[in-house]
Scaffold this motif. Structure first.
Motif, PDB file in Angstrom:
ATOM      1  N   THR A 115     -17.409   0.739 -25.770  1.00 35.02           N
ATOM      2  CA  THR A 115     -18.616   0.017 -25.850  1.00 35.02           C
ATOM      3  C   THR A 115     -19.492   0.620 -26.920  1.00 35.02           C
ATOM      4  O   THR A 115     -19.167   1.682 -27.410  1.00 35.02           O
ATOM      5  CB  THR A 115     -18.922  -0.203 -24.427  1.00 35.02           C
ATOM      6  N   ALA A 116     -20.181  -0.314 -27.223  1.00 33.52           N
ATOM      7  CA  ALA A 116     -21.107   0.059 -28.288  1.00 33.52           C
ATOM      8  C   ALA A 116     -22.546  -0.343 -28.195  1.00 33.52           C
ATOM      9  O   ALA A 116     -22.928  -1.225 -27.499  1.00 33.52           O
ATOM     10  CB  ALA A 116     -20.707  -0.406 -29.767  1.00 33.52           C
ATOM     11  N   PHE A 117     -23.582   0.426 -28.891  1.00 31.40           N
ATOM     12  CA  PHE A 117     -24.919   0.046 -28.780  1.00 31.40           C
ATOM     13  C   PHE A 117     -25.603   0.135 -30.147  1.00 31.40           C
ATOM     14  O   PHE A 117     -25.073   1.344 -30.934  1.00 31.40           O
ATOM     15  CB  PHE A 117     -25.636   0.872 -27.559  1.00 31.40           C
ATOM     16  N   THR A 118     -26.768  -0.202 -30.120  1.00 31.95           N
ATOM     17  CA  THR A 118     -27.449  -0.167 -31.444  1.00 31.95           C
ATOM     18  C   THR A 118     -28.936  -0.236 -31.424  1.00 31.95           C
ATOM     19  O   THR A 118     -29.396  -0.715 -30.315  1.00 31.95           O
ATOM     20  CB  THR A 118     -26.989  -1.062 -32.602  1.00 31.95           C
ATOM     21  N   SER A 119     -29.716  -0.112 -32.578  1.00 33.55           N
ATOM     22  CA  SER A 119     -30.938  -0.598 -32.772  1.00 33.55           C
ATOM     23  C   SER A 119     -31.171  -1.179 -34.131  1.00 33.55           C
ATOM     24  O   SER A 119     -30.674  -0.836 -35.144  1.00 33.55           O
ATOM     25  CB  SER A 119     -32.085   0.519 -32.395  1.00 33.55           C
ATOM     26  N   ALA A 120     -32.495  -1.878 -34.091  1.00 36.84           N
ATOM     27  CA  ALA A 120     -32.934  -2.429 -35.594  1.00 36.84           C
ATOM     28  C   ALA A 120     -34.633  -2.521 -35.320  1.00 36.84           C
ATOM     29  O   ALA A 120     -34.812  -2.805 -34.508  1.00 36.84           O
ATOM     30  CB  ALA A 120     -32.236  -3.636 -35.975  1.00 36.84           C
ATOM     31  N   PHE A 121     -34.861  -2.563 -36.640  1.00 43.74           N
ATOM     32  CA  PHE A 121     -36.271  -2.555 -36.500  1.00 43.74           C
ATOM     33  C   PHE A 121     -36.923  -3.922 -36.274  1.00 43.74           C
ATOM     34  O   PHE A 121     -37.862  -3.888 -35.553  1.00 43.74           O
ATOM     35  CB  PHE A 121     -37.106  -2.000 -37.833  1.00 43.74           C
ATOM     36  N   GLY A 126     -29.704  -7.464 -37.714  1.00 45.12           N
ATOM     37  CA  GLY A 126     -28.489  -6.960 -37.969  1.00 45.12           C
ATOM     38  C   GLY A 126     -27.613  -6.522 -36.603  1.00 45.12           C
ATOM     39  O   GLY A 126     -26.541  -6.107 -36.934  1.00 45.12           O
ATOM     40  N   SER A 127     -28.330  -6.421 -35.710  1.00 35.75           N
ATOM     41  CA  SER A 127     -27.919  -5.854 -34.463  1.00 35.75           C
ATOM     42  C   SER A 127     -26.329  -6.245 -34.121  1.00 35.75           C
ATOM     43  O   SER A 127     -25.499  -5.477 -33.739  1.00 35.75           O
ATOM     44  CB  SER A 127     -28.540  -5.923 -33.349  1.00 35.75           C
ATOM     45  N   GLU A 128     -26.322  -7.693 -33.747  1.00 38.83           N
ATOM     46  CA  GLU A 128     -24.983  -8.254 -33.392  1.00 38.83           C
ATOM     47  C   GLU A 128     -24.010  -7.924 -34.602  1.00 38.83           C
ATOM     48  O   GLU A 128     -22.799  -7.556 -34.097  1.00 38.83           O
ATOM     49  CB  GLU A 128     -25.286  -9.766 -33.231  1.00 38.83           C
ATOM     50  N   ALA A 129     -24.224  -7.959 -35.761  1.00 38.30           N
ATOM     51  CA  ALA A 129     -23.485  -7.840 -36.848  1.00 38.30           C
ATOM     52  C   ALA A 129     -22.824  -6.396 -36.806  1.00 38.30           C
ATOM     53  O   ALA A 129     -21.645  -5.936 -36.832  1.00 38.30           O
ATOM     54  CB  ALA A 129     -23.899  -8.163 -38.037  1.00 38.30           C
ATOM     55  N   THR A 130     -23.812  -5.490 -36.534  1.00 39.31           N
ATOM     56  CA  THR A 130     -23.298  -3.984 -36.347  1.00 39.31           C
ATOM     57  C   THR A 130     -22.379  -3.714 -35.144  1.00 39.31           C
ATOM     58  O   THR A 130     -21.480  -3.318 -35.426  1.00 39.31           O
ATOM     59  CB  THR A 130     -24.591  -3.187 -36.149  1.00 39.31           C
ATOM     60  N   LEU A 131     -22.789  -4.294 -33.987  1.00 40.67           N
ATOM     61  CA  LEU A 131     -21.677  -4.310 -32.982  1.00 40.67           C
ATOM     62  C   LEU A 131     -20.344  -4.885 -33.209  1.00 40.67           C
ATOM     63  O   LEU A 131     -19.240  -4.214 -32.699  1.00 40.67           O
ATOM     64  CB  LEU A 131     -22.323  -4.701 -31.685  1.00 40.67           C
ATOM     65  N   LEU A 132     -20.500  -5.938 -33.765  1.00 43.06           N
ATOM     66  CA  LEU A 132     -19.351  -6.521 -33.978  1.00 43.06           C
ATOM     67  C   LEU A 132     -18.397  -6.003 -35.280  1.00 43.06           C
ATOM     68  O   LEU A 132     -17.231  -5.820 -35.073  1.00 43.06           O
ATOM     69  CB  LEU A 132     -19.431  -8.150 -34.516  1.00 43.06           C
ATOM     70  N   ALA A 133     -19.105  -5.273 -36.096  1.00 39.17           N
ATOM     71  CA  ALA A 133     -18.276  -4.362 -37.236  1.00 39.17           C
ATOM     72  C   ALA A 133     -17.711  -3.355 -36.549  1.00 39.17           C
ATOM     73  O   ALA A 133     -16.509  -2.731 -36.544  1.00 39.17           O
ATOM     74  CB  ALA A 133     -19.353  -3.928 -38.055  1.00 39.17           C
ATOM     75  N   LEU A 134     -18.476  -2.435 -35.534  1.00 38.65           N
ATOM     76  CA  LEU A 134     -17.533  -1.371 -34.662  1.00 38.65           C
ATOM     77  C   LEU A 134     -16.539  -2.027 -33.923  1.00 38.65           C
ATOM     78  O   LEU A 134     -15.395  -1.301 -33.797  1.00 38.65           O
ATOM     79  CB  LEU A 134     -18.602  -0.934 -33.578  1.00 38.65           C
ATOM     80  N   GLY A 135     -16.654  -3.212 -33.402  1.00 40.54           N
ATOM     81  CA  GLY A 135     -15.530  -3.794 -32.667  1.00 40.54           C
ATOM     82  C   GLY A 135     -14.115  -3.943 -33.507  1.00 40.54           C
ATOM     83  O   GLY A 135     -13.111  -3.906 -33.182  1.00 40.54           O
ATOM     84  N   ASN A 136     -14.523  -3.967 -34.905  1.00 39.22           N
ATOM     85  CA  ASN A 136     -13.143  -4.043 -35.718  1.00 39.22           C
ATOM     86  C   ASN A 136     -12.483  -2.909 -35.672  1.00 39.22           C
ATOM     87  O   ASN A 136     -11.238  -2.598 -35.547  1.00 39.22           O
ATOM     88  CB  ASN A 136     -13.685  -4.412 -37.107  1.00 39.22           C
ATOM     89  N   VAL A 137     -13.207  -1.809 -35.521  1.00 40.37           N
ATOM     90  CA  VAL A 137     -12.514  -0.499 -35.736  1.00 40.37           C
ATOM     91  C   VAL A 137     -11.740  -0.380 -34.251  1.00 40.37           C
ATOM     92  O   VAL A 137     -10.685  -0.046 -34.102  1.00 40.37           O
ATOM     93  CB  VAL A 137     -13.643   0.727 -35.380  1.00 40.37           C
ATOM     94  N   PHE A 138     -12.256  -0.875 -32.925  1.00 40.58           N
ATOM     95  CA  PHE A 138     -11.843  -0.700 -31.693  1.00 40.58           C
ATOM     96  C   PHE A 138     -10.638  -1.395 -31.887  1.00 40.58           C
ATOM     97  O   PHE A 138      -9.435  -1.189 -30.897  1.00 40.58           O
ATOM     98  CB  PHE A 138     -12.725  -0.896 -30.712  1.00 40.58           C
ATOM     99  N   TYR A 139     -10.486  -2.564 -32.452  1.00 41.54           N
ATOM    100  CA  TYR A 139      -9.287  -3.482 -32.491  1.00 41.54           C
ATOM    101  C   TYR A 139      -8.175  -2.545 -33.103  1.00 41.54           C
ATOM    102  O   TYR A 139      -7.139  -2.786 -32.623  1.00 41.54           O
ATOM    103  CB  TYR A 139      -9.445  -4.742 -33.164  1.00 41.54           C
ATOM    104  N   HIS A 140      -8.455  -2.062 -34.180  1.00 41.57           N
ATOM    105  CA  HIS A 140      -7.371  -1.117 -34.780  1.00 41.57           C
ATOM    106  C   HIS A 140      -6.920  -0.247 -33.826  1.00 41.57           C
ATOM    107  O   HIS A 140      -5.588   0.319 -34.217  1.00 41.57           O
ATOM    108  CB  HIS A 140      -7.867  -0.516 -36.243  1.00 41.57           C
TER     109      HIS A 140
END
Length: 199
Positions: A115-121, A126-140
């Protein structure tokens, strides 16, 4: 059966650090064994010195246990945290992830809940984009992504991000911390379920 959860994060000014602690607390509450680990800082001291909050947090966490690739080999489940940087994970966390190629080639990251979590000012920073980008790693990796979804009122109370807890502004408020605790519990509970099926 006790499961092992690695909470791996990068935090510049402390917001993601607070979320990581809450995720770890949530996992511990299920009986999981947890390693809370901060990835190495890559920014030069001159950059850190330009932001008083960054400098304070860097000094306060100087003795924090550093993340190692061995923590990934050890764990049954993972939680990754990062501030968003232009809609992507911070370079510090990405640099750590990039070292996991050996474990990935050996198949040792596959079939593990993550799972992943994040923060943005800003709320739309861009929080959702960051979490989705991490998802690309997890798919691999072949990991099994465990989002919080809308499976608990804590998710909506914290702003309603089904991809992962996302704090906004300068610091994590009580609602974001509770959502992070829930996310840690959910991850650990799913890891426990999976381990009992495999056993």
């Amino acid at each position: 059966m006790t499961v092992k959860v690695a909470v791996i994060y990068y935090s510049a000014t402390g917001t993601v650090h607070a979320l990581a602690q809450a995720v770890a607390e949530g996992a511990v509450s299920t009986g999981a064994e947890v390693r809370l680990r901060r990835v190495a800082e890559l920014a030069p001291e001159s950059a850190i010195d330009q932001n008083p909050r960054w400098r304070r947090h860097a000094d306060a966490t100087a003795s924090a246990e550093p993340a190692a690739i061995d923590d990934l080999a050890w764990a049954d489940a993972y939680a990754f945290g990062t501030p968003t940087r232009f809609g992507t994970p911070a370079a510090q966390l990405k640099q750590f992830i990039d070292q996991a190629g050996g474990l990935w080639r050996e198949g040792r990251l596959a079939d593990k809940p993550v799972t992943a979590f994040t923060s943005a000012f800003h709320r739309h920073g861009g929080s959702e984009a960051t979490l989705l980008a991490l998802g690309n790693v997890f798919y691999h990796w072949g990991s099994l992504i465990v989002p919080p979804g809308f499976t608990d009122p804590a998710v909506s109370a914290a702003g309603g991000n089904p991809y992962g807890t996302a704090a906004t502004g300068q610091g994590a408020d009580a609602a974001a911390l509770e959502a992070a605790r829930y996310q840690g519990r959910r991850l650990a509970r799913i890891a426990i379920r999976m381990s009992s099926v495999v056993a």
